[in-house]
Enzyme design. Structure first.
Site, PDB file in Angstrom:
ATOM      1  N   TYR A  23      -9.469   1.303 -10.888  1.00  0.00           N
ATOM      2  CA  TYR A  23      -8.424   1.913 -11.591  1.00  0.00           C
ATOM      3  C   TYR A  23      -8.544   3.261 -12.299  1.00  0.00           C
ATOM      4  O   TYR A  23      -7.674   3.998 -12.087  1.00  0.00           O
ATOM      5  CB  TYR A  23      -7.776   0.934 -12.633  1.00  0.00           C
ATOM      6  CG  TYR A  23      -7.047  -0.182 -11.830  1.00  0.00           C
ATOM      7  CD1 TYR A  23      -7.915  -1.124 -11.196  1.00  0.00           C
ATOM      8  CD2 TYR A  23      -5.738  -0.535 -11.642  1.00  0.00           C
ATOM      9  CE1 TYR A  23      -7.295  -2.306 -10.737  1.00  0.00           C
ATOM     10  CE2 TYR A  23      -5.184  -1.571 -10.928  1.00  0.00           C
ATOM     11  CZ  TYR A  23      -6.124  -2.302 -10.393  1.00  0.00           C
ATOM     12  OH  TYR A  23      -5.465  -3.423  -9.755  1.00  0.00           O
TER      13      TYR A  23
ATOM     14  N   ASN B  80       0.000  -9.808 -11.589  1.00  0.00           N
ATOM     15  CA  ASN B  80       0.992 -10.044 -10.634  1.00  0.00           C
ATOM     16  C   ASN B  80       2.033 -11.143 -10.920  1.00  0.00           C
ATOM     17  O   ASN B  80       1.772 -11.863 -11.925  1.00  0.00           O
ATOM     18  CB  ASN B  80       0.298 -10.155  -9.196  1.00  0.00           C
ATOM     19  CG  ASN B  80      -0.292  -9.145  -8.589  1.00  0.00           C
ATOM     20  OD1 ASN B  80       0.165  -8.085  -8.841  1.00  0.00           O
ATOM     21  ND2 ASN B  80      -1.352  -9.380  -7.689  1.00  0.00           N
TER      22      ASN B  80
ATOM     23  N   HIS C  62       0.730  -0.947  -4.483  1.00  0.00           N
ATOM     24  CA  HIS C  62       2.045  -0.648  -5.767  1.00  0.00           C
ATOM     25  C   HIS C  62       2.533   0.566  -5.749  1.00  0.00           C
ATOM     26  O   HIS C  62       2.937   0.907  -7.053  1.00  0.00           O
ATOM     27  CB  HIS C  62       1.273  -1.192  -7.007  1.00  0.00           C
ATOM     28  CG  HIS C  62       0.504  -2.420  -6.834  1.00  0.00           C
ATOM     29  ND1 HIS C  62       1.376  -3.633  -7.255  1.00  0.00           N
ATOM     30  CD2 HIS C  62      -0.564  -3.066  -6.526  1.00  0.00           C
ATOM     31  CE1 HIS C  62       0.479  -4.648  -7.413  1.00  0.00           C
ATOM     32  NE2 HIS C  62      -0.767  -4.105  -6.728  1.00  0.00           N
TER      33      HIS C  62
HETATM   34 FE1  HDD Z   1      -4.892  -3.640  -8.256  1.00  0.00          FE
HETATM   35  C1  HDD Z   1      -2.748  -0.934  -8.667  1.00  0.00           C
HETATM   36  C2  HDD Z   1      -2.435  -5.715  -9.794  1.00  0.00           C
HETATM   37  C3  HDD Z   1      -6.718  -6.246  -7.271  1.00  0.00           C
HETATM   38  C4  HDD Z   1      -7.033  -1.344  -7.143  1.00  0.00           C
HETATM   39  N1  HDD Z   1      -2.778  -3.481  -8.987  1.00  0.00           N
HETATM   40  C5  HDD Z   1      -2.168  -2.344  -8.990  1.00  0.00           C
HETATM   41  C6  HDD Z   1      -0.925  -2.346  -9.946  1.00  0.00           C
HETATM   42  C7  HDD Z   1      -1.017  -3.844 -10.173  1.00  0.00           C
HETATM   43  C8  HDD Z   1      -2.121  -4.398  -9.572  1.00  0.00           C
HETATM   44  C9  HDD Z   1       0.108  -4.468 -10.933  1.00  0.00           C
HETATM   45  C10 HDD Z   1       0.028  -1.350 -10.175  1.00  0.00           C
HETATM   46  C11 HDD Z   1      -0.384  -0.796 -11.720  1.00  0.00           C
HETATM   47  C12 HDD Z   1       0.810   0.173 -11.802  1.00  0.00           C
HETATM   48  O1  HDD Z   1       2.359  -0.370 -11.772  1.00  0.00           O
HETATM   49  O2  HDD Z   1       0.902   1.359 -11.735  1.00  0.00           O
HETATM   50  N2  HDD Z   1      -4.491  -5.629  -8.246  1.00  0.00           N
HETATM   51  C13 HDD Z   1      -3.589  -6.336  -9.180  1.00  0.00           C
HETATM   52  C14 HDD Z   1      -3.986  -7.723  -9.149  1.00  0.00           C
HETATM   53  C15 HDD Z   1      -4.987  -7.871  -8.336  1.00  0.00           C
HETATM   54  C16 HDD Z   1      -5.426  -6.588  -7.940  1.00  0.00           C
HETATM   55  C17 HDD Z   1      -3.322  -8.681 -10.199  1.00  0.00           C
HETATM   56  C18 HDD Z   1      -5.948  -9.255  -8.191  1.00  0.00           C
HETATM   57  C19 HDD Z   1      -6.189  -9.961  -9.190  1.00  0.00           C
HETATM   58  N3  HDD Z   1      -6.616  -3.955  -7.301  1.00  0.00           N
HETATM   59  C20 HDD Z   1      -7.270  -5.098  -7.093  1.00  0.00           C
HETATM   60  C21 HDD Z   1      -8.600  -4.656  -6.625  1.00  0.00           C
HETATM   61  C22 HDD Z   1      -8.881  -3.292  -6.231  1.00  0.00           C
HETATM   62  C23 HDD Z   1      -7.460  -2.928  -6.922  1.00  0.00           C
HETATM   63  C24 HDD Z   1      -9.593  -5.960  -6.312  1.00  0.00           C
HETATM   64  C25 HDD Z   1      -9.891  -2.795  -6.004  1.00  0.00           C
HETATM   65  C26 HDD Z   1     -10.912  -2.936  -5.945  1.00  0.00           C
HETATM   66  N4  HDD Z   1      -4.703  -1.436  -7.832  1.00  0.00           N
HETATM   67  C27 HDD Z   1      -5.928  -0.998  -7.373  1.00  0.00           C
HETATM   68  C28 HDD Z   1      -5.889   0.498  -7.246  1.00  0.00           C
HETATM   69  C29 HDD Z   1      -4.489   0.758  -8.010  1.00  0.00           C
HETATM   70  C30 HDD Z   1      -3.915  -0.739  -8.182  1.00  0.00           C
HETATM   71  C31 HDD Z   1      -5.981   1.221  -5.960  1.00  0.00           C
HETATM   72  C32 HDD Z   1      -3.343   1.589  -7.213  1.00  0.00           C
HETATM   73  C33 HDD Z   1      -2.821   2.332  -8.080  1.00  0.00           C
HETATM   74  C34 HDD Z   1      -3.552   2.178  -9.511  1.00  0.00           C
HETATM   75  O3  HDD Z   1      -4.412   1.385  -9.197  1.00  0.00           O
HETATM   76  O4  HDD Z   1      -3.044   2.824 -10.330  1.00  0.00           O
HETATM   77  O5  HDD Z   1      -6.593   1.037  -7.934  1.00  0.00           O
END
Ligand code: HDD
Length: 696
Positions: free
Chosen positions: A369, A155, A82
């Protein structure tokens, strides 16, 4: 440079010049004196301090050192996923109280406007990738509630690729650029992604969604959002109800077609952010309804699938949506980096009355997160950044750390304590309490058997789509798999599709030119074919017939009918759409009556892919001239091939012919603006599609 002592109205004079400087007039505007970060006025921002006119630079030049050092450190690590996002401020207004189910103020105080910040994003692409990559869109909302921040990090698709967060690293590594070569960027059309998903049958339902047009939205303002997981709401008595969250766009859903997406990425890589920014800037806020699906344990126990499995939906036909409020995004950011880049969403940000379920994907996200923000923002004090800070009072015993900005007062930084009266204390009555769910079972690394059916809802999704949408899903599989070099991966993926439905696999195989029998991959549970289609899963079935928020492009040249163009503009604006004029030169064209019509775009910079529908308003001479101009021919041809409604004056015929336009219900010639707009509001001409591309 002319100097003036006049102060601009909006700025207090002492703020601008309190350090002894003067206001400077440049091109009619007044500018305050430039200073370094500590307020010392800069006398020369053009030259380093040197030993002699042609001599070496001096280390003593603290202005240059500070400026360059700050520049050297301007970048922070981009998000692993993202990375490319765009945000805006706004509010949430509750219209229907959920007091029966939750004690959260934000869900019970009808009429209260809770400020919020929303960031949309693509998942796989890096920060500098294009907006219209085929990808899931992030839909993350930070509500600054009166009881603390609540982040709904969702999402634009209601299911996910995997069931357990431990597979997230693998999923993302497979989807992003391949690590040896560093490409491809912002796309899943490559071997590693399809290798992983073809070996991960739980992702099959999500594959159906990402191959649908949901992943190429026309506008961020025209897509749905989902909290994905089942959450818990908890009321004042401590009773829990399960909830799923849905965002519904006021403008209705709309997507572009795939060829258009490919071209938009070149013509305007910022297509989505520009669209949202412009719309808010023009005073047209983007709006969504927030709806919930509420259900109890009895429903959860009787449902065909596990409500804790994030690869499943609960069809609206089973649990209808209850609309509880609206989100309005009406304010653009002041600074993209400070707000959109530094916003730190945390799935763990919940408030009393909203709680987690045991969905193993959600549980894993709670950690990730919080952890990722430390790398990205570099300090455990990232929650003090204005876009992250709560707007309600907060107090605790956390102290110090990098970039501490709070003037934390007093001797007491511990609890319990007796020295100072106003130190914060735990509050059992009002504080967040986890739902007291009874726990049992053996400690084990297992996947519940109730998560075992990977194909039934994929089948249901496909057959809930209109014929056009089904065709697009098949085409998308063909496109993506055609980019996979390893034949064994393509074959395995066909085998997974055969588990969804042999007919889908056969169609994709035909498009790939892969003959021979398709061998289904061995599966524990075969797809059910008795699940009723859910029309709510289709975009086209619920598309709105409207031009509101859409863009109408009008092609003119010297000799065009100025009155017709003006009438069209008036009618389009009345319908809430945007009217843009495209001409061979950006300065405009001279109309038949001798008046100048100013243009918004030059032909090569305003291709028809930027518009939802187009009107060709040429004179006979204009049409003849442009029929030998490649950009004009492509303009009309693209609109036709992208199934857009095309309006045209009778005189435009030579250009229409050169562009290969064949008359159909979506080609409204004769210059009738009303007839054109009536048809345009109905959306694309799907019936034209088999005439312009092969349907497998
Ligand atoms: Fe995630 C970012 C949505 C599963 C780990 N995720 C991130 C963002 C969104 C989502 C919208 C961007 C937020 C922003 O605008 O800063 N992610 C989802 C959805 C998931 C999902 C809807 C499943 C239903 N995500 C998911 C899992 C993991 C992560 C299973 C780790 C175990 N996601 C992350 C992250 C991020 C992230 C690596 C990257 C940047 C951040 O968090 O802030 O931690």
């Amino acid at each position: 440079m002319k100097k003036s002592k006049q102060t601009p109205d909006a700025m207090p004079k002492d703020h601008l010049t309190g350090n002894g400087g003067e206001l400077h007039q440049v091109a009619g505007a007044l500018h305050p004196p430039m200073t370094n970060q500590t307020g010392t006025i800069v006398s020369d921002d053009e030259n380093q301090l040197k030993a002699g006119e042609r001599g070496p630079s001096l280390l003593e030049d603290f202005f240059y050192l500070e400026k360059t050092q700050h520049f050297d450190h301007e970048r922070i690590p981009e998000r692993v996923v993202h990375a490319r996002g765009f945000g805006a401020h706004g509010f949430f207004e509750l219209t229907d109280s959920l007091a029966e189910f939750s004690k959260a103020d934000v869900l019970t105080q009808v009429g209260v406007k809770t400020p919020l910040f929303t960031r949309f994003s693509t998942v796989a692409g890096n920060l500098g990738s294009s907006d219209l990559a085929r990808d899931v869109r992030g839909f993350a909302v930070k509500f600054y509630t009166s009881q603390g921040n609540w982040d709904l990090v969702g999402n634009n698709i209601p299911v996910f690729f995997i069931q357990d967060a431990i597979k997230f690293t693998d999923l993302i590594h497979a989807a992003k650029q391949e690590p040896d070569r560093g490409f491809p960027q912002a796309q899943t059309a490559h071997d590693t992604f399809w290798d992983f998903v073809s070996l991960t049958p739980e992702s099959t339902h999500m594959l159906m969604w990402i191959m649908s047009d949901r992943t190429i939205p026309r506008s961020l303002r025209m897509m749905e959002g989902f909290g994905v997981h089942t959450f818990r709401l908890v009321n004042a008595e401590g009773t829990s109800t399960f909830a799923k969250f849905h965002w519904r766009p006021k403008l209705g859903m709309q997507s572009v077609v795939w060829d258009e997406a490919l071209k938009i990425n070149g013509a305007d890589p910022d297509f989505h952010r520009r669209d949202l920014w412009n719309s808010i800037d023009e005073g047209k806020p983007a709006e969504w309804e927030l709806a919930v699906q509420l259900f109890d344990d009895a429903f959860a126990d009787s449902f065909d699938f596990d409500v804790l499995d994030a690869t499943k939906v609960i069809p609206e036909e089973l649990i209808p949506l209850r609309v509880i409020g609206r989100m309005v995004l009406d304010t653009n950011v002041t600074n993209h980096f400070a707000e959109t880049e530094q916003v730190a969403f945390r799935v763990s940000n919940v408030v009393p009355g909203i709680d987690f379920s045991n969905d193993p994907l959600l549980q894993g996200r709670i950690f990730s997160y919080v952890d990722t923000q430390l790398t990205r923002l570099g300090s455990s004090n990232y929650q003090q950044i204005p876009v992250n800070a709560p707007k309600c009072p907060f107090a605790n015993m956390q102290r110090d750390g990098h970039m501490q900005t709070l003037p934390q007062k007093g001797r007491v930084a511990y609890s319990p304590s007796s020295l100072e009266a106003d130190t914060p204390r735990q509050d059992p009555a009002n504080g967040f309490k986890s739902f007291a769910e009874a726990m049992q079972g053996e400690k084990a690394r297992v996947r519940s058997e109730s998560f075992g059916d990977h194909f039934s809802q994929a089948h249901q999704f496909f057959y809930s789509q209109t014929e056009t949408e089904q065709n697009h899903i098949v085409s998308a599989f063909i496109f993506e798999l055609s980019k996979v070099d390893t034949k064994a991966i393509r074959e395995r993926m066909l085998g997974q599709l055969a588990n969804v439905d042999p007919a889908i696999a056969t169609r994709v195989a035909a498009g790939l030119g892969m003959g021979g029998p398709i061998k289904p991959v061995a599966t524990g549970i075969a797809a059910r074919t008795d699940l009723k289609p859910s029309p709510a899963l289709s975009m086209l079935a619920k598309a709105k017939e409207t031009l509101e928020g859409r863009m109408v492009g009008c092609l003119i040249a010297d000799g065009s009918d100025g009155e017709l163009v003006l009438a069209l503009e008036t009618a389009v604006t009345k319908l809430g759409a945007n009217f843009k004029i495209v001409a061979p030169k950006v300065g405009g064209a001279v109309a038949a009556d001798g008046k100048l019509i100013e243009a918004d775009f030059q032909l090569a910079g305003g291709s028809s892919i930027l518009f939802d529908t187009v009107f060709v308003a040429l004179s006979e001479d204009g049409a003849k001239l442009l029929s030998t101009e490649a950009a004009a021919v492509a303009w009309v041809h693209d609109a036709y091939a992208h199934l857009k409604v095309i309006g045209a004056t009778a005189e435009s015929k030579p250009l229409m012919k050169a562009a290969g336009v064949v008359s159909d219900e979506g080609v409204v010639s004769g210059g009738d603006a009303d007839a054109y707009l009536t048809r345009a509001a109905k959306g694309r001409v799907w019936k034209r599609e088999p005439k312009v591309r092969t349907i497998y």
